[in-house]
Design a protein around this motif. Structure first.
Motif, mmCIF file in Angstrom:
data_model
loop_
_atom_site.group_PDB
_atom_site.id
_atom_site.type_symbol
_atom_site.label_atom_id
_atom_site.label_comp_id
_atom_site.label_asym_id
_atom_site.label_seq_id
_atom_site.Cartn_x
_atom_site.Cartn_y
_atom_site.Cartn_z
ATOM 1 N N TYR A 267 0.593 -1.178 0.001
ATOM 2 C CA TYR A 267 0.220 -0.120 -0.274
ATOM 3 C C TYR A 267 0.991 1.469 0.095
ATOM 4 C CZ TYR A 267 -3.738 -3.249 0.735
ATOM 5 O OH TYR A 267 -4.862 -3.944 0.597
ATOM 6 N N HIS B 206 -11.260 -1.928 0.576
ATOM 7 C CA HIS B 206 -10.480 -1.257 -0.318
ATOM 8 C C HIS B 206 -11.170 -0.726 -1.693
ATOM 9 C CE1 HIS B 206 -6.422 -0.181 -1.997
ATOM 10 N NE2 HIS B 206 -6.962 0.929 -2.129
ATOM 11 N N PRO C 121 -1.903 3.599 2.911
ATOM 12 C CA PRO C 121 -3.033 3.393 3.834
ATOM 13 C C PRO C 121 -3.791 4.590 4.305
ATOM 14 C CG PRO C 121 -1.135 2.154 4.299
ATOM 15 C CD PRO C 121 -0.648 3.310 3.302
ATOM 16 N N PRO D 275 -7.030 -8.347 -0.210
ATOM 17 C CA PRO D 275 -5.396 -7.647 -0.551
ATOM 18 C C PRO D 275 -4.590 -9.124 -1.131
ATOM 19 C CG PRO D 275 -5.833 -8.187 1.637
ATOM 20 C CD PRO D 275 -7.284 -8.465 1.226
ATOM 21 N N HIS E 229 -2.387 4.456 -3.343
ATOM 22 C CA HIS E 229 -2.854 3.411 -2.485
ATOM 23 C C HIS E 229 -2.253 3.582 -1.127
ATOM 24 C CE1 HIS E 229 -4.854 2.235 -6.034
ATOM 25 N NE2 HIS E 229 -3.803 1.811 -6.420
ATOM 26 N N GLN F 89 -10.160 3.199 2.198
ATOM 27 C CA GLN F 89 -9.650 1.864 2.734
ATOM 28 C C GLN F 89 -10.219 1.696 4.215
ATOM 29 O OE1 GLN F 89 -5.279 1.238 2.385
ATOM 30 N NE2 GLN F 89 -5.362 2.611 0.578
#
Length: 355
Positions: free
Chosen positions: A36, A305, A42, A271, A40, A320
């Motif tokens: 991430y 996500h 977190p 994920p 992207h 997220q």
């Protein structure tokens, strides 16, 4: 006593090494997962979703606003629910007897559904169901209809996620998807149904679990998720010529939904798991994995996500929830007031005020 233990161990080893399984895994080479980072990085922007009650139903896999201004949601029971935008006045619009994973509305107001068990269906505003197609022009059956979009000219583009594993034959959509993605034989395809001729043709093939599909604003380009390879394609709707738009994503892309102001929303249903990527070059070990109890499978953790992107591949928003409180996020349906978040297994519809 020792002899009995030895026989038990021998039987266990024979099972792990020799018991037949349906998948025949092939070698492939994923890139190292990016984690991430960048667009992207977190965040917790998807945490704390508000809830719309759907009773005893589960898995609002696909949610869309109908031409009547009502909210429609396809759930695991085979029902398609219809309700007001706030979730009130909920009713069962139709039940296909299968599992609808994606749907769109055509110019006449029919709901056109990709049913993983039944094929491509059309449902009239009064709930009458008809099969548009369940095979391609050469008679090859459509085994796993998944995502669908209706073009302005009436052509229906939809994905057939796997020609190897049909949910109707392998215990459901989740089980069939696990087998296909573990095998990596890349038999998914993009199909085009011509309503005038009633014929279905193959536009693109060779995809590792062809999943969500969306259309560009001008109706000339398709966006298609290749779930098993962590990427999103751009495909010319006329020729089938394709190019990768996003590669090496941090999760498995599932559904695609057009949003407002040119955005396209995608959900990463899970994920990536480093263990799964490490097994890419070890087909025997992947085969052995299928012989283990499901609780020992290397299933990725829950992680909410979704993100939005432009048609030229720029990430425009990224939401997220590392806690994964709303499980298996598949995409977002966007209205001027709200974001409705789709889910593979949740027992409610999650939503948030439009940011």
């Amino acid at each position: 006593m020792a002899a009995g233990a030895g026989l038990t161990l021998a039987a266990l080893l024979a099972y792990l090494l020799l018991w037949p399984v349906p998948a025949e895994p092939v070698i492939w080479s994923p890139q190292q997962g990016p984690g991430y980072v960048g667009a992207h990085a977190p965040n917790t922007k998807l945490a704390g979703l508000q809830k719309i009650d759907i009773g005893a139903e589960r898995g609002p896999e696909h949610i869309a606003m109908g031409p009547d201004g009502k909210l429609y949601a396809a759930v695991a029971s085979g029902n398609i629910l219809r309700m007001a935008a706030d979730g009130s006045q909920r009713e069962v619009f139709a039940n296909t007897g299968g599992r609808v994973l994606g749907f769109d509305f055509d110019a006449s107001g029919r709901l056109v559904a990709a049913d993983a068990m039944k094929g491509l269906l059309a449902i009239t505003p009064d709930g009458k169901i008809a099969v548009l197609t369940d095979k391609v022009a050469d008679g090859d059956p459509i085994r796993y209809a998944d995502g669908v979009v209706v073009a302005p000219n009436g052509t229906v583009y939809f994905t057939d996620a796997s020609t190897r594993f049909a949910p109707a034959e392998w215990g459901g959509t989740f089980e069939a998807s696990v087998l296909d993605i573990l095998e990596q034989s890349s038999t998914g395809r993009v199909l085009a149904f011509n309503p005038a001729s009633g014929k279905t043709s193959i536009l693109a093939s060779g995809l590792s679990f062809a999943n969500g599909i969306a259309l560009s604003g001008d109706g000339k380009t398709l966006f298609v998720n290749e779930t098993g390879r962590y990427r999103i394609w751009k495909i010319d709707a006329a020729s089938g010529k394709r190019a990768i738009l996003f590669d090496n994503l941090p999760g498995y892309p599932d559904n695609l939904m057009r949003g407002r102001d040119g955005k396209i929303w995608v959900g990463l249903v899970k994920p990536r798991n480093p263990t799964i990527d490490k097994l890419a070059g070890k087909p025997f070990m992947r085969k052995l994995t299928l012989r283990l109890p499901r609780g020992l499978w290397p299933v990725p953790k829950a992680y909410g996500h979704v993100f939005a992107f432009s048609e030229d591949g720029k990430v425009l928003a990224d939401l997220q929830d590392p806690s994964g409180a709303y499980p298996e996020t598949t995409a977002v349906m966007e209205t001027p007031d709200r974001l409705y978040v789709q889910s593979l297994h949740a027992g409610y519809i999650g939503w948030m005020p439009h940011p």
